[in-house]
Design an enzyme around this catalytic site. Structure first.
Site, mmCIF file in Angstrom:
data_model
loop_
_atom_site.group_PDB
_atom_site.id
_atom_site.type_symbol
_atom_site.label_atom_id
_atom_site.label_comp_id
_atom_site.label_asym_id
_atom_site.label_seq_id
_atom_site.Cartn_x
_atom_site.Cartn_y
_atom_site.Cartn_z
ATOM 1 N N CYS A 118 74.477 22.388 -16.509
ATOM 2 C CA CYS A 118 74.535 22.248 -17.467
ATOM 3 C C CYS A 118 73.881 23.358 -18.267
ATOM 4 O O CYS A 118 74.145 24.016 -19.549
ATOM 5 C CB CYS A 118 74.259 20.802 -18.304
ATOM 6 S SG CYS A 118 72.043 20.327 -17.666
ATOM 7 N N HIS A 363 68.649 17.959 -18.991
ATOM 8 C CA HIS A 363 70.020 18.406 -19.324
ATOM 9 C C HIS A 363 70.006 19.285 -20.904
ATOM 10 O O HIS A 363 68.731 19.005 -21.104
ATOM 11 C CB HIS A 363 70.272 17.061 -20.171
ATOM 12 C CG HIS A 363 71.336 16.923 -19.969
ATOM 13 N ND1 HIS A 363 72.888 17.509 -19.013
ATOM 14 C CD2 HIS A 363 72.544 16.890 -21.305
ATOM 15 C CE1 HIS A 363 74.097 17.710 -19.408
ATOM 16 N NE2 HIS A 363 73.654 17.348 -20.925
#
Length: 1124
Positions: A118, A363
């Protein structure tokens, strides 16, 4: 009590008990008459059983006319086969590719997350959404792309993001080109910095000016580190140097807004005292000031918010999650070193967010503004969401509008915004953009802020064409939407991918429609046939069909041929025994199935097997007769076992066999258990065994019971002369066996007398008691193992006596205790204790020798083939002082006080000052014993998968038994006198599985996981000694299997999650981007801005300017790098 009716079993079919009696009577009639009528066949084959009532859900085995339960109800389904949910049937086709179809080319596409990529996806989306950077990459010559795989993959990726029909693009080839580990999450700012450096190197080979300098033109600014003497006002020579930067790193801790962070970044630092500056002009150390000056700003200005701080107390990193506000536009003119009169307005164009409360997890997502439409988009890997005209969604579910706050353009917005925390972000507060006011946003997770110079919105700049560069709009490129162009080679590749994607969508749709049509057709076919299956009238013809095959046919999408072989008998017909495994199918339904499935054989109403039916009748009558006879015989057998036999002829059978026979339940016919009624009482010579022989107990049974038993046994094993020998009550006992058993009995009596004499002669040794020792007497040493075996042998009685092994002769055993080289003793003498006024041998499981009296030794030599003069004699000597140690002499051993008695004896002053020692003849061979003990120690230290006990002691001192359980274990030579405490009722304890190669660090991590004590606070003890360090192994510290250790908590350092330690350890092992293309062969032209990056990163953790000189050896690890 409730009067509600019980409806639990309302659909359960009740079975009639009278049916079994009627069938049994019918079988008896057939057996007696030998004829089978049509009515008999109808009744036995249940042809006239009624059809199922409405609502029946269970397929009845005893009704061949029941077809219920073969298929589910109209709205029902099953877990597998034809009747499972349609979505489950379609699962083997895979996911529907049309679900990945992009809404339109105006909607941005996402990037697939390969595990922990990510961080790279968010940066790639930011770079792609920058039109100038995108155009620069897409204008690179094909020949350059062929030689630069990273550029080639970025260009391909951008082309697919621009024109692909798929909503999510696979980034695997780009990740592979950089040699990144997709299972390890890294820091996004670190990745961007290193990627810029790599792209600069790769783009230098391009002749297209727009491409060659796109990174420098868009993202590079200049900064100076100015040191000024407070005495003479001169600046250092290095102050005139302008260093490149690709991002401004701003402190967040204690700061609330972007304005405050910029002021802090450019603040002046006073160098005084120990930090004085050496001025070359003044030729001495003087007070000075140091500051950072922004010399030039790039069109795209990146702010990295330093949300990661270092905690010295725990030597770990922590994420700052406080709210931080930033404006929608900022005038950077006032922060330049040479302030410009004109405005330098930068508009917010992207926000990179790190979700998560800790450094080692989380994230990345990116919120980016589209230059052409002005809309904000959230890029969360392959999911792209429109946010409207606000970076955090405006009135979306992620943030709700608050009362508006306006801040004059260019004025400090240091006051905290009027906003409240909502999820990972703070709510937006702002006003519509005007000439004098700007919107202000706030977030608890914003990690990077990207601003674009206003007149070059989103970093879109126009660069002068260079030599050899062709305009984008020519015959070598194809026009797309918004005036952008893709080069032909990339457009061709994207078109091929789109074509392949469209074909896969069409192929999936076609396969899905075909499968759905097939399933629906099969379901209709099965339901239609099941409705036609029952035979409606007695006159209607029918066919037999296997229930198993019919159920399989009704459950499978693709039917198989009919297989009726399972319901055929050896005569090729239908036996009555298979009635529960077949169904009575109408001729119409049979013809329909046969036309589609083929197979067979065809079995009709005339194929009922009369031969099998007659045999079944005979077996049934025979079983009834056997059950009745066995029931009446059981009473006689029970009387015989009780010794109550009637008058008349009697016969012997095995008593144990008859007991088992009585306990068996009733069965229909004789079985294997009915054989061998006299096998246990028959001798090898064919006669009757003596009753005192092993297992030869017998009992007398009456003649009618014997005949029933004999007949049953012969039916199973005809002519079994061994297991079914006849022994009337007047049978003689075998004389040969009688004599042999008498001889064995005589030998057993002799052995019994010998054991009694042994126990009487060595009473204390037989009872395991210690022998009192006196200095004036002579004693002998015997192996403890031999005495243990001897004790078991002489005390064993009953049936187990014969299984106990007899001890070996003493001569050979004693010789094995002496070394051949030195003729010395290979075992150390046992330890002595003083109990009140008596000297005894200490009971210990590790002692290999036991002291016996001279009389015991003499008798042992006589009975067990030993020579008295060959024995190991021992004497007590009380003239030796107490400072003689056990291991300091080869022939003298000290006496120690017994563990359970020493405290009271010492307290009462009863311990004798003179310590007796043992003198052995021959003497102890220290050389051989030392060599053997060293070898044994090495062997014990080389252990694996063994347990040690760890006790968590909350007080200052542990219980005494814990200290004694581990005392002296750090000295290998003292292990023999230690006592292990394997269990502890004090405090908490746990058994840990370890090996000799386990390090102390690993052990502390196990303790951390078990008790929650951070490793820095653990004080590990073994006995009274503290075990320090982390790199040493358990074998190095002489920690053995079964040892007891104890640990205390110093509570000095703060507690933290063990997951942070594990993640930090794995991160150090992985080394950030070490081993990837981003850090391999860093050229000299890249050193400058990477050196700046390293310096600023180190500034987060250290308070000096020392740098690592060997730059290529540096492991680049950002604050949010972690292994996932």
């Amino acid at each position: 009590m409730s009067n509600r009716a019980n409806t639990r079993n309302k659909n359960k079919r009740l079975r009639s008990d009278n049916n079994a009696e009627a069938v049994a009577a019918l079988y008896r009639k057939i057996h007696l008459s030998g004829e089978v009528s049509k009515d008999d066949i109808k009744q036995l084959y249940m042809l006239e059983k009624p059809l199922c009532y409405p609502g029946c859900r269970v397929n009845t085995k005893d009704n061949p006319n029941c077809f219920c339960g073969l298929i589910p109800p109209p709205n029902g389904n099953r877990k597998s086969g034809l009747w499972q949910k349609m979505s489950e049937i379609m699962a083997p086709l895979g996911d529907d590719p049309s679900k990945e179809l992009r809404d339109s080319l105006d909607t941005p596409a996402g990037l697939s997350n390969l595990g922990a990529t990510c961080y790279a996806n968010s940066i790639l989306q930011f770079l792609y959404m920058n039109k100038s950077f995108r155009e620069g990459v897409l204008s690179i010559e094909p020949e350059v792309l062929e030689k630069q795989p990273v550029l080639d993959q970025i260009a391909r990726l951008f082309a697919q993001l621009h024109s692909s029909n798929k909503a999510s693009i696979d980034s695997a080839r780009f990740i592979e080109a950089l040699a990144l580990d997709n299972g390890i999450q890294q820091d996004s700012h670190e990745f961007l910095t290193l990627l810029f450096s790599l792209l600069e190197q790769c783009l230098s080979y391009s002749k297209v000016a727009k491409a060659r300098s796109v990174v420098q033109n868009l993202f590079r600014g200049g900064v100076s580190h100015v040191t000024k003497c407070s005495k003479c006002g001169n600046q250092s020579e290095a102050s005139s140097n302008v260093e490149d930067f690709y991002g401004v790193e701003l402190n967040v801790k204690g700061l609330k807004s972007l304005d405050e962070s910029l002021d802090d970044y450019l603040s002046i630092e006073e160098l005084q005292g120990d930090n004085q500056y050496f001025c070359s002009s003044c030729a001495t150390r003087v007070d000075a000031t140091r500051s950072i000056k922004l010399q030039s700003l790039p069109p795209v200005l990146i702010f990295q918010l330093k949300r990661c701080i270092f905690l010295p107390n725990t030597t770990t990193k922590k994420k700052i999650t406080s709210a931080f506000s930033f404006p929608g536009q900022v005038d950077m003119a006032r922060w330049l070193s040479e302030q410009s009169k004109s405005e330098l307005i930068y508009d917010l164009s992207a926000v990179l967010i790190h979700k998560g409360s800790t450094v080692n997890s989380g994230h990345y997502v990116a919120h980016i503004k589209d230059q052409d439409t002005g809309l904000w988009w959230e890029f969360d890997d392959d999911v792209v969401t429109e946010l409207g005209h606000h970076p955090f969604g405006g009135n979306s579910s992620k943030s709700s509008a608050k009362p508006l706050q306006t801040v004059p353009a260019g004025q400090s917005g240091s006051s905290e915004p009027e906003a409240a925390v909502n999820g990972n972000h703070m709510d937006i507060s702002g006003a519509s953009e005007t000439a004098t006011h700007v919107q202000t946003f706030s977030s608890t997770d914003a990690y990077m802020l990207m601003y674009s110079l206003r007149n070059q919105t989103n970093g879109h700049i126009n660069t002068q064409m260079g030599p050899g560069e062709s305009k984008l709009k020519d015959q070598n490129s194809v026009s797309l939407q918004n005036g952008e162009y893709l080069p032909p080679h990339l457009l061709k590749e994207v078109n091929e991918l789109n074509k392949s994607y469209s074909e896969s969508c069409l192929q999936y749709t076609k396969e899905k429609e075909t499968t759905e049509a097939l399933v629906k057709g099969r379901r209709h076919e099965v339901r239609s046939l099941i409705s036609e299956a029952p035979v409606q009238s007695p006159a209607e013809s029918f066919r037999w069909i296997s229930t198993d095959w019919l159920r399989k046919w009704a459950d499978e999408i693709t039917p198989v041929p009919i297989d009726n072989k399972l319901i055929q008998c050896e005569h090729g017909k239908v036996p009555v025994s298979k009635i529960s495994s077949m169904k009575r199918l109408s001729t119409k339904a049979w013809n329909t199935i046969l036309s589609k499935c083929e197979g067979g054989p065809e079995l009709g109403e005339d194929d009922c097997c009369i031969a099998c039916l007659t045999e079944t009748a005979r077996s049934t009558v025979s079983a009834d007769s056997y059950r009745d006879g066995r029931t009446s015989m059981r009473e006689l057998a029970e009387s015989a076992l009780a010794g109550k036999c009637r008058d008349g002829p009697l016969y012997y059978v095995s008593k144990s066999w008859l007991s088992q026979w009585v306990r068996r339940r009733n069965i229909d016919s004789p079985s294997e258990a009915d054989t061998g009624p006299t096998a246990a009482i028959r001798c090898p010579h064919g006669a009757l065994l003596p009753e005192h022989a092993a297992g030869a107990k017998r009992t007398l049974v009456p003649e009618n019971l014997w005949l029933f038993i004999y007949k049953s046994a012969n039916e199973v094993k005809p002519d079994d002369m061994i297991g079914c020998s006849v022994f009337p009550s007047d049978s003689d006992i075998c004389p040969q066996c009688h004599d042999e058993l008498s001889e064995v009995t005589c030998q057993e009596d002799s052995l019994r007398d010998f054991k009694i004499k042994q126990r009487q002669s060595h009473e204390k040794l037989a009872l395991g008691k210690s022998v009192p020792l006196f200095p004036e007497n002579r004693y002998y040493l015997m192996p403890t193992s031999w005495l243990t075996k001897w004790r078991s042998y002489v005390t064993a009685v009953g049936k187990n006596a014969s299984s106990i092994e007899q001890p070996e002769d003493l001569n050979t055993l004693i010789d094995s205790l002496k070394c051949q080289q030195h003729s010395g003793l290979l075992q150390r003498p046992p330890i002595l204790i003083r109990k009140r006024d008596t000297i005894l041998q200490k009971a210990s499981a590790v002692d290999e020798l036991t002291i016996v009296t001279e009389n015991d030794w003499t008798l042992f030599c006589k009975d067990w083939n030993g020579m008295k003069e060959n024995g190991i004699s021992a004497e007590l000597d009380i003239t030796v002082s107490s400072d003689v140690t056990m291991l300091g002499t080869s022939e003298e051993m000290p006496i120690i006080t017994e563990e359970n008695g020493n405290s009271s004896d010492d307290a009462n002053g009863e311990t004798d000052s003179q310590v007796p020692t043992i003198k052995t003849f021959p003497q102890v061979c220290e050389e051989c014993i030392g060599e053997r003990e060293s070898f044994e120690l090495v062997r014990k230290l080389n252990y694996s998968n063994e347990d040690i006990c760890i006790c968590f002691v909350r007080g200052k001192e542990p219980p005494k038994y814990i200290l004694e359980g581990s005392a002296n274990m750090l000295e290998p030579n003292n292990r023999r006198i230690s006592k292990r405490s394997r269990r502890t009722p004090y405090g908490n304890s746990v058994n840990l599985n370890v090996s000799g190669s386990t390090t102390l660090y690993d052990l502390k991590m196990m303790i951390w996981q078990s008790f929650g004590i951070v490793k820095e606070n653990q004080i590990l003890h073994k006995g009274s000694n503290i075990v320090e360090g982390e790199t040493a192994t358990l074998a190095d510290m002489c920690i053995f299997p079964g040892d007891v250790m104890w640990v205390t908590d110093s509570e000095i350092h703060e507690n933290r999650d063990i997951a942070d330690e594990l993640s930090d350890t794995r991160m150090e092992e992985q080394g950030g981007f070490r081993g990837t293309l981003l850090t391999s062969n860093i050229p000299s032209q890249r050193n400058q801005h990477i050196l700046v990056y390293i310096r600023r990163r180190l500034a987060s953790y250290v308070n000096h300017d020392s740098l690592v000189e060997d730059l290529p050896a540096i492991s680049y690890m950002g604050p949010f790098s972690t292994s996932v």
